[in-house]
Design a protein around this motif. Structure first.
Motif, PDB file in Angstrom:
ATOM      1  N   ASP B 114     133.338  -9.064  50.515  1.00 28.38           N
ATOM      2  CA  ASP B 114     132.577  -8.479  49.414  1.00 28.38           C
ATOM      3  C   ASP B 114     131.171  -8.077  49.867  1.00 28.38           C
ATOM      4  O   ASP B 114     130.642  -7.039  49.461  1.00 28.38           O
ATOM      5  CB  ASP B 114     132.506  -9.498  48.255  1.00 28.38           C
ATOM      6  N   TYR B 339     124.246 -12.962  49.980  1.00 29.72           N
ATOM      7  CA  TYR B 339     125.245 -12.657  48.948  1.00 29.72           C
ATOM      8  C   TYR B 339     124.793 -13.199  47.593  1.00 29.72           C
ATOM      9  O   TYR B 339     124.900 -12.522  46.565  1.00 29.72           O
ATOM     10  CB  TYR B 339     126.591 -13.260  49.347  1.00 29.72           C
ATOM     11  N   THR B 340     124.249 -14.404  47.619  1.00 30.53           N
ATOM     12  CA  THR B 340     123.746 -15.006  46.384  1.00 30.53           C
ATOM     13  C   THR B 340     122.636 -14.140  45.786  1.00 30.53           C
ATOM     14  O   THR B 340     122.636 -13.831  44.594  1.00 30.53           O
ATOM     15  CB  THR B 340     123.184 -16.412  46.684  1.00 30.53           C
ATOM     16  N   ARG B 343     124.078 -11.024  44.257  1.00 31.24           N
ATOM     17  CA  ARG B 343     124.830 -11.276  43.030  1.00 31.24           C
ATOM     18  C   ARG B 343     123.905 -11.682  41.878  1.00 31.24           C
ATOM     19  O   ARG B 343     124.167 -11.359  40.728  1.00 31.24           O
ATOM     20  CB  ARG B 343     125.884 -12.367  43.269  1.00 31.24           C
ATOM     21  N   GLY B 346     122.099  -8.195  40.961  1.00 25.72           N
ATOM     22  CA  GLY B 346     122.958  -7.111  40.483  1.00 25.72           C
ATOM     23  C   GLY B 346     122.372  -5.751  40.840  1.00 25.72           C
ATOM     24  O   GLY B 346     121.250  -5.655  41.362  1.00 25.72           O
TER      25      GLY B 346
END
Lengths: 129, 484
Positions: B114, B339-340, B343, B346
């Motif tokens: 991802d 990644y955190t 996420r 956004g």
């Protein structure tokens, strides 16, 4: 900023002094001032070597930056100023006289096309700010 | 008074002191082989408490992002959210072994998959490798990929890599490491790539160009489309140094601007800790042309999921890959942090990062240009460069201002870079600073500008409030002492 009348200057801030078939070169007062305290001089060519114009001859390093040095003219290396390699601060205190780096010879004489005289070099420096 | 009294750990040592006590051995000992014993190693001997106190005292002298503003241009020293530290410490990530069978690490593989996808999308590219360990290695991979492509196409005469003189200092090093001859391209009076100079260097020997966008003056290159088109027309490829990507998030795709391959610094743009706080990560993204050369392993979806079954992920290396550049899968827990961050923010949040980074930099620039010379006076993006050259304070240099800022409790900005501004101070506040912090910094800078005229000695001797005063950089460079 000191700019001597009897020298030619390159856009890369080297100076060259031409006396017949002999030329001496170094870096300008502007260059040493912009670099600030010079701590290292490296000359990568040796006596007897034939240089073409704009050939890299080594580099100078200050606490701020490193800069390559190029010969503004073509010729054969006849002397290297070991004193500046041993004591690089000489380039800061006396860039034009004791601070010479290389001496070249060229039996055909030196081509100064593309180099600046003192007045043109002063203008070039002023434009750069 | 300076608080620099902390001795070295060797000074604190006393013979025989240690931090452990072992019970009497109930097995027969054996002698330590004398040929391995060395007398010349002076290990410090201290108790556990001595060691903890020593390093705690030293750490209190340290300056870091959690302590205050860190406007170190080009480094994007933004706040590192603690939630990313929390996720990176989850057992599901920390207890994995890199040689575990893939069916047992599907969660970790999904994260890689991802993140590859998200990073590709942010730059408009089609593929990504997360393996490179840091920005410089990302650059190395990207330029190696360009070289591999030219070699595959038998374009062996392409041996020149162009580098604008406003680019990052690592770019020439990268090109040289990849066997290229570096040639600088000049900057024009507006701070853009000089198209005339570029045109004179576009020929069949051209392998490519490495462009930092925005450049190190913090400016968006207004000639970018023309420049990349010129390079492509002569058969070269365009490398994007993504170190300044903080300015473009959600705003512009490098792919649309003519780039073929780029790297991100996850430790800048996506807020994973810098330097001693944790290793970096230099993900590489590219278009379809260069995809076959990416360093592996790359994560792919092997089986699409169904209503009842999640997708199945695996690893592969592209067919003409430049090879492995790092053991296993890159700095995995750094990837978890990035990644955190992505996420949590956004897509809309990411765009706001870029907008606030630009707003903060321009706010500072507009305020400071009243008291400091600004050589390229244009709307900047994420950072700007001052030139410390005052006619009425000719002896004051960029270094003096930088050192004096330490007395005000700030980490100094980057100085003497980029080289095209001789007395440069490069200031990047990042988006995570609020208006009050910026106003306090402006006040400190104004007071320093005032002192430069009326109390120049204060600047030349600075810092005077720090544990140690000004180091003699000239002596340190001239009189190297490499032995104890």
């Amino acid at each position: 900023m000191k700019i001597l009348d009897n020298l030619f200057y390159s856009k890369n801030d080297e100076w060259v002094k031409i006396e017949g078939n002999k030329a001496t070169l170094g870096i300008s007062d502007y260059a040493q001032d912009a670099l600030s305290d010079i701590v290292f001089v490296d000359i990568s060519v040796s006596v007897g070597e034939e240089l073409v114009s704009q050939q890299n001859i080594g580099s100078v390093e200050s606490v701020k930056a490193a800069a390559d040095i190029y010969t503004p003219v073509e010729g054969k290396v006849t002397a290297i100023n070991q004193a500046m390699i041993d004591n690089p601060e000489g380039l800061n205190s006396d860039p034009y006289d004791k601070g010479w780096l290389l001496e070249l010879s060229n039996d055909a004489g030196f081509d100064t096309e593309g180099l600046m005289d003192a007045a043109a070099y002063k203008k070039y420096i002023d434009e750069r700010g | 008074m300076r608080n620099n009294s902390e001795p070295t750990i060797f000074d604190l040592s006393s013979v025989g002191r240690n931090g452990y006590q072992l019970p009497e051995s109930d097995v027969r000992g054996s002698e330590f082989p004398t040929e391995f014993a060395r007398e010349d190693l002076a290990f410090p001997e201290l108790s556990e408490q001595d060691v903890v106190r020593h390093y705690s005292r030293l750490s209190a002298l340290n300056y870091h992002v959690d302590k205050g503003l860190y406007p170190l241009g080009s480094c994007t020293m933004k706040y590192n959210p603690k939630i990313s530290e929390k996720t990176a410490r989850l057992d599901g990530f920390t207890q994995l072994h890199p040689l575990q069978p893939t069916e047992t690490v599907q969660g970790a593989l999904f994260l890689i998959y991802d993140l590859q996808h998200i990073l590709s999308e942010i730059s408009g590219f089609t593929a990504c490798s997360l393996v490179p360990a840091a920005g410089a290695q990302g650059e190395f991979c990207g330029v190696k990929m360009i070289a591999a492509h030219h070699a595959y196409k038998k374009q062996h005469q392409r041996k020149v890599m162009l580098i604008p003189d406003s680019a990052h200092g690592t770019n020439p090093a990268t090109s040289a490491m990849c066997g290229y001859e570096c040639m600088p391209v000049k900057t024009d009076s507006r701070g853009n790539i000089d198209l005339e100079d570029l045109a004179s260097k576009c020929n069949k020997e051209l392998a490519g160009i490495m462009i930092t966008l925005p450049n190190t003056l913090g400016l968006f290159d207004e000639n970018i489309l023309k420049a990349t088109a010129m390079v492509h027309k002569s058969g070269g490829l365009v490398y994007g140094d993504g170190a300044n990507m903080n300015a473009l998030l959600g705003i512009a795709w490098l792919s649309d601007l003519g780039f073929d391959v780029m790297h991100y610094n996850l430790h800048k743009t996506f807020s994973t800790p810098h330097g001693g706080g944790g290793p970096g990560a230099g993900a590489v993204c590219c278009n379809r042309l260069l995809e076959p050369y990416l360093p592996g392993p790359i994560c792919e979806m092997i089986e699409e999921g169904t209503k009842d079954e999640p997708p199945f992920y695996g690893l592969y290396s592209p067919e003409r890959t430049i090879g492995m550049v790092k053991a296993f899968y890159g700095h995995f827990t750094v990837l978890v942090r990035a990644y955190t961050y992505l996420r949590v923010l956004g897509a809309n949040g990411l765009r706001r990062v870029a907008e606030y980074a630009a707003l903060n930099a321009n706010y500072l620039m507009q305020a400071l240009k009243k008291t400091y010379p600004l050589p390229y006076d244009r709307t900047c993006i994420h950072e700007f460069v001052l030139d410390i050259k005052w006619e009425d304070a000719p002896d004051i240099r960029a270094l003096d201002v930088a050192k004096r800022l330490m007395d005000f409790g700030y980490h100094p900005p980057t100085n003497y870079f980029p080289l095209i501004v001789h007395e440069s101070l490069m200031i990047e506040p990042t988006e995570t600073e609020n208006k009050r912090t910026l106003d306090e910094f402006i006040e400190a800078m104004n007071s320093i500008a005032e002192d430069a005229r009326h109390a120049p000695e204060m600047l030349r001797k600075a810092p005077s409030e720090t544990p140690f005063g000004r180091m003699d950089e000239v002596k340190a460079a001239r009189d190297l002492k490499l032995t104890a």
